[in-house]
Design a protein around this motif. Structure first.
Motif, PDB file in Angstrom:
ATOM      1  N   THR A 154       4.892  42.332  11.413  1.00  0.00           N
ATOM      2  CA  THR A 154       4.974  43.418  10.445  1.00  0.00           C
ATOM      3  C   THR A 154       4.468  44.735  11.031  1.00  0.00           C
ATOM      4  O   THR A 154       4.340  45.719  10.320  1.00  0.00           O
ATOM      5  CB  THR A 154       4.144  43.072   9.197  1.00  0.00           C
ATOM      6  N   GLU A 155       4.156  44.739  12.322  1.00  0.00           N
ATOM      7  CA  GLU A 155       3.765  45.944  13.043  1.00  0.00           C
ATOM      8  C   GLU A 155       4.595  46.045  14.315  1.00  0.00           C
ATOM      9  O   GLU A 155       5.164  45.055  14.781  1.00  0.00           O
ATOM     10  CB  GLU A 155       2.268  45.920  13.402  1.00  0.00           C
ATOM     11  N   CYS A 156       4.641  47.239  14.882  1.00  0.00           N
ATOM     12  CA  CYS A 156       5.311  47.412  16.170  1.00  0.00           C
ATOM     13  C   CYS A 156       4.569  46.578  17.214  1.00  0.00           C
ATOM     14  O   CYS A 156       3.350  46.725  17.386  1.00  0.00           O
ATOM     15  CB  CYS A 156       5.317  48.889  16.563  1.00  0.00           C
ATOM     16  N   PRO A 157       5.263  45.683  17.936  1.00  0.00           N
ATOM     17  CA  PRO A 157       4.568  44.749  18.830  1.00  0.00           C
ATOM     18  C   PRO A 157       4.166  45.339  20.177  1.00  0.00           C
ATOM     19  O   PRO A 157       3.829  44.587  21.087  1.00  0.00           O
ATOM     20  CB  PRO A 157       5.604  43.631  19.009  1.00  0.00           C
ATOM     21  N   VAL A 158       4.217  46.646  20.324  1.00  0.00           N
ATOM     22  CA  VAL A 158       3.818  47.300  21.568  1.00  0.00           C
ATOM     23  C   VAL A 158       2.437  47.912  21.372  1.00  0.00           C
ATOM     24  O   VAL A 158       2.214  48.663  20.410  1.00  0.00           O
ATOM     25  CB  VAL A 158       4.838  48.378  21.979  1.00  0.00           C
ATOM     26  N   THR A 159       1.511  47.613  22.271  1.00  0.00           N
ATOM     27  CA  THR A 159       0.132  48.077  22.182  1.00  0.00           C
ATOM     28  C   THR A 159      -0.183  48.980  23.364  1.00  0.00           C
ATOM     29  O   THR A 159       0.123  48.636  24.509  1.00  0.00           O
ATOM     30  CB  THR A 159      -0.852  46.894  22.172  1.00  0.00           C
ATOM     31  N   ARG A 160      -0.794  50.112  23.087  1.00  0.00           N
ATOM     32  CA  ARG A 160      -1.139  51.070  24.142  1.00  0.00           C
ATOM     33  C   ARG A 160      -2.526  50.780  24.698  1.00  0.00           C
ATOM     34  O   ARG A 160      -3.468  50.511  23.959  1.00  0.00           O
ATOM     35  CB  ARG A 160      -1.105  52.497  23.585  1.00  0.00           C
ATOM     36  N   ALA A 183      -1.037  36.208  16.898  1.00  0.00           N
ATOM     37  CA  ALA A 183      -1.351  35.255  15.830  1.00  0.00           C
ATOM     38  C   ALA A 183      -0.335  35.354  14.701  1.00  0.00           C
ATOM     39  O   ALA A 183       0.110  34.326  14.163  1.00  0.00           O
ATOM     40  CB  ALA A 183      -2.766  35.525  15.312  1.00  0.00           C
ATOM     41  N   GLU A 184       0.080  36.566  14.333  1.00  0.00           N
ATOM     42  CA  GLU A 184       1.069  36.694  13.261  1.00  0.00           C
ATOM     43  C   GLU A 184       2.413  36.094  13.669  1.00  0.00           C
ATOM     44  O   GLU A 184       3.071  35.421  12.871  1.00  0.00           O
ATOM     45  CB  GLU A 184       1.250  38.161  12.883  1.00  0.00           C
ATOM     46  N   MET A 185       2.828  36.304  14.912  1.00  0.00           N
ATOM     47  CA  MET A 185       4.098  35.749  15.375  1.00  0.00           C
ATOM     48  C   MET A 185       4.063  34.231  15.440  1.00  0.00           C
ATOM     49  O   MET A 185       5.096  33.573  15.328  1.00  0.00           O
ATOM     50  CB  MET A 185       4.452  36.318  16.751  1.00  0.00           C
ATOM     51  N   GLU A 186       2.862  33.664  15.594  1.00  0.00           N
ATOM     52  CA  GLU A 186       2.718  32.205  15.604  1.00  0.00           C
ATOM     53  C   GLU A 186       2.490  31.635  14.209  1.00  0.00           C
ATOM     54  O   GLU A 186       2.303  30.430  14.058  1.00  0.00           O
ATOM     55  CB  GLU A 186       1.565  31.812  16.523  1.00  0.00           C
ATOM     56  N   GLY A 187       2.485  32.505  13.186  1.00  0.00           N
ATOM     57  CA  GLY A 187       2.319  32.038  11.815  1.00  0.00           C
ATOM     58  C   GLY A 187       0.881  31.924  11.356  1.00  0.00           C
ATOM     59  O   GLY A 187       0.622  31.374  10.282  1.00  0.00           O
ATOM     60  N   ASP A 188      -0.052  32.446  12.127  1.00  0.00           N
ATOM     61  CA  ASP A 188      -1.476  32.375  11.772  1.00  0.00           C
ATOM     62  C   ASP A 188      -1.847  33.666  11.043  1.00  0.00           C
ATOM     63  O   ASP A 188      -2.242  34.660  11.657  1.00  0.00           O
ATOM     64  CB  ASP A 188      -2.312  32.198  13.036  1.00  0.00           C
ATOM     65  N   THR A 189      -1.713  33.662   9.708  1.00  0.00           N
ATOM     66  CA  THR A 189      -2.014  34.869   8.940  1.00  0.00           C
ATOM     67  C   THR A 189      -3.499  35.204   8.962  1.00  0.00           C
ATOM     68  O   THR A 189      -3.884  36.371   8.919  1.00  0.00           O
ATOM     69  CB  THR A 189      -1.548  34.691   7.485  1.00  0.00           C
ATOM     70  N   GLU A 190      -4.345  34.168   9.029  1.00  0.00           N
ATOM     71  CA  GLU A 190      -5.780  34.422   9.086  1.00  0.00           C
ATOM     72  C   GLU A 190      -6.153  35.129  10.382  1.00  0.00           C
ATOM     73  O   GLU A 190      -6.973  36.041  10.392  1.00  0.00           O
ATOM     74  CB  GLU A 190      -6.540  33.103   8.966  1.00  0.00           C
ATOM     75  N   GLY A 191      -5.535  34.713  11.497  1.00  0.00           N
ATOM     76  CA  GLY A 191      -5.788  35.379  12.765  1.00  0.00           C
ATOM     77  C   GLY A 191      -5.263  36.803  12.789  1.00  0.00           C
ATOM     78  O   GLY A 191      -5.856  37.683  13.408  1.00  0.00           O
ATOM     79  N   PHE A 192      -4.151  37.071  12.086  1.00  0.00           N
ATOM     80  CA  PHE A 192      -3.609  38.429  12.036  1.00  0.00           C
ATOM     81  C   PHE A 192      -4.521  39.362  11.254  1.00  0.00           C
ATOM     82  O   PHE A 192      -4.621  40.555  11.566  1.00  0.00           O
ATOM     83  CB  PHE A 192      -2.216  38.399  11.409  1.00  0.00           C
ATOM     84  N   ASP A 193      -5.205  38.849  10.240  1.00  0.00           N
ATOM     85  CA  ASP A 193      -6.103  39.663   9.428  1.00  0.00           C
ATOM     86  C   ASP A 193      -7.509  39.744  10.000  1.00  0.00           C
ATOM     87  O   ASP A 193      -8.398  40.338   9.379  1.00  0.00           O
ATOM     88  CB  ASP A 193      -6.173  39.098   8.003  1.00  0.00           C
ATOM     89  N   ASP A 194      -7.731  39.133  11.171  1.00  0.00           N
ATOM     90  CA  ASP A 194      -9.059  39.106  11.772  1.00  0.00           C
ATOM     91  C   ASP A 194      -9.292  40.402  12.562  1.00  0.00           C
ATOM     92  O   ASP A 194      -8.772  40.568  13.671  1.00  0.00           O
ATOM     93  CB  ASP A 194      -9.204  37.893  12.687  1.00  0.00           C
ATOM     94  N   TYR A 195     -10.055  41.318  11.989  1.00  0.00           N
ATOM     95  CA  TYR A 195     -10.392  42.558  12.667  1.00  0.00           C
ATOM     96  C   TYR A 195     -11.790  42.503  13.273  1.00  0.00           C
ATOM     97  O   TYR A 195     -12.291  43.531  13.749  1.00  0.00           O
ATOM     98  CB  TYR A 195     -10.295  43.737  11.695  1.00  0.00           C
ATOM     99  N   SER A 196     -12.421  41.349  13.252  1.00  0.00           N
ATOM    100  CA  SER A 196     -13.778  41.203  13.780  1.00  0.00           C
ATOM    101  C   SER A 196     -13.815  40.471  15.109  1.00  0.00           C
ATOM    102  O   SER A 196     -14.899  40.242  15.653  1.00  0.00           O
ATOM    103  CB  SER A 196     -14.661  40.462  12.765  1.00  0.00           C
ATOM    104  N   GLY A 197     -12.631  40.072  15.624  1.00  0.00           N
ATOM    105  CA  GLY A 197     -12.606  39.368  16.908  1.00  0.00           C
ATOM    106  C   GLY A 197     -13.015  40.271  18.062  1.00  0.00           C
ATOM    107  O   GLY A 197     -12.891  41.495  17.997  1.00  0.00           O
TER     108      GLY A 197
END
Length: 493
Positions: A206-212, A393-407
């Motif tokens: 749900t985001e652009c998969p390119v990271t700077r 994580a989101e592409m692998e279906g792990d929604t919890e990992g996608f919402d993890d901003y504390s990693g």
């Protein structure tokens, strides 16, 4: 973003690549040793041009490699859920499997070197037949658009060129937005009317998969690496070394001279008809050989340390001119290199090779500026890797990992100290400060994520065995607690 159609975005991204092409190519030339020529006289001959080529002393790879060699990610620690309990180790294993599948243990270095050299690089996360992988993208072939380039981590569109135009074959590129991936073709970066965009397909995020990955970003959104600010200093060093080579070639040796004596002339044989011949049997006479200007040509003198000069005329005088000093030029080179070290925050002994008679405290002080710069790069690149892990994580279906901003990513400890010193320090942290031993495992020098997970499994097995042994011990009565045999009497004292 008034017009955010795929065609409009593709044209805008290709225009960015066209605008930055000359600047990035100049940086790439300096990284590869293709530097600006030093100043030479307008009528410089081939010897001068050869000295100019040899004067190039490329310091740019060292300025990139010194901090890059201290940047290695060894693990990823996910955040904690809202209940405050730590996550299961499977989350860490899932994220680390993506890292290993992408072979980023080795390929992460290219991402850092690209970011340090050009100011930024990119990482693309995508689904493949082998699973979700991430790979680095060059700044020379990739551009991204941000609403706020200074503060946004997520681009709303990105494009990377996969094939440049060649002859009649158009160039090819891949473009990504928040939902779709598009195939783009173009004839040249400057010919925006030739841009064509195919129908998009879902890329799985749900985001652009390119990271700077940016080495430094100012509040204007501009990225600067370690090479571009050092180009004037690099040119100064090349000019000084060129002057040193010229002085070394033409003035650093004594020049011997003779006055009052005509040099011997180069002779040639002639036959009876006056024609030049190389056959001694046909030669009847000799004459001075004339040069292109019509004047007699002097014969070359083979002089070395074993030959003796003499003259029949008593008025002939021999002498020599003293050599010119080159020490000031050598000192000027050292001064320029010290300026380069100070401005780039690189320890001087890394550039000059002068490390004798330095105490441990002096070496530590010399490395302080570099350590601070590396810490800054770790903070910037660490945030970028955390976004890569979330997208994967989101592409692998792990929604919890996608919402993890504390990693947090775990950086390898690159300080130069022995394992015995580290073990002693960690032991004191446990004994004197009461830090749990498991909390210090990550600080063991050289430990990898796989080894850390193996230690956790072994510790859990040992805990299970210890708990079982304790339970069996409690369930089994000891000899002094054994019940009295039937019929026995207890006699009071």
């Amino acid at each position: 973003m008034a017009d955010s159609s795929p065609l409009k975005l593709a044209k805008e991204l290709l225009a960015i690549l066209d605008r930055d092409e000359a600047r990035l190519q100049r940086i790439d030339n300096f990284i590869r040793g293709k530097h600006d020529d030093p100043y030479m006289p307008p009528q410089a001959d081939d010897e001068y041009k050869l000295l100019a080529k040899r004067a190039v002393s490329n310091w740019m790879p060292l300025l990139i490699g010194t901090p890059a060699q201290a940047l290695y990610v060894d693990g990823f620690r996910p955040g904690q859920p809202s209940e405050g309990l730590p996550k299961a180790s499977s989350s860490t294993s899932s994220a680390w499997k993506h890292w290993q599948r992408s072979r980023l243990d080795a390929r992460q270095a290219a991402v850092y070197r690209g970011a340090l050299g050009f100011g930024h690089s990119f990482v693309l996360t995508e689904k493949t037949k082998k699973g979700v992988i991430s790979k680095g993208l060059s700044a020379k072939k990739t551009a991204a658009l941000y609403e706020d380039p200074a503060n946004d981590d997520e681009p709303y569109a990105a494009l990377t060129v996969t094939a440049w135009p060649k002859g009649e074959a158009p160039g090819k590129a891949r473009m990504f937005d928040a939902r779709y991936e598009y195939a783009v073709t173009f004839k040249s970066l400057s010919d925006l009317d030739s841009v064509r965009v195919a129908k998009g397909k879902l890329h799985g995020s749900t985001e652009c998969p390119v990271t700077r990955f940016a080495a430094q970003v100012d509040l204007e959104g501009r990225t600067v690496g370690v090479v571009e600010p050092m180009i004037p200093l690099q040119n100064r060093i090349n000019q000084t070394i060129f002057d040193l080579l010229v002085a070394q070639t033409y003035t650093s040796h004594e020049v011997r001279y003779a006055t009052g004596m005509a040099p011997p002339l180069l002779m040639e044989w002639v036959d009876e008809n006056g024609n030049v011949t190389t056959d001694p049997e046909l030669a009847v006479d000799s004459r001075p050989k004339l040069g292109p200007d019509g004047n007699p040509m002097p014969a070359p003198i083979n002089h070395n340390a074993r030959r003796f000069l003499f003259a029949e005329d008593p008025d002939v005088k021999f002498g020599s001119l003293p050599a010119g000093p080159i020490t000031p030029l050598i000192e000027s080179v050292d001064m320029s290199i010290r300026h380069l070290a100070a401005i780039s925050q690189t320890p001087p002994h890394h550039l000059l090779g002068q490390i004798a008679n330095l105490s441990a405290e002096a070496l530590l002080a010399a490395e302080t500026a570099l350590s601070r710069k590396i810490t800054e790069f770790q903070s910037l690149f660490g945030e970028s890797w955390e976004r890569v892990f979330r997208i994967a994580a989101e592409m692998e279906g792990d929604t919890e990992g996608f919402d993890d901003y504390s990693g947090e990513v775990q950086w390898r400890d690159m300080e130069s100290r022995s394992l015995a010193q580290a073990a002693d320090a960690l032991g004191k942290l446990k004994e004197q400060l009461g830090i749990p031993a498991r909390g210090l495992w990550k600080r063991v020098p050289g430990v990898t994520q796989t080894e850390y997970e193996d230690w956790e499994e072994l510790a859990e097995e040992e805990d299970s065995v210890a708990q079982l042994a304790t339970a069996l011990t409690r369930a089994t009565p000891s000899a002094d607690q054994a019940p009295a045999p039937p019929g026995s009497e207890v006699v009071a004292a």
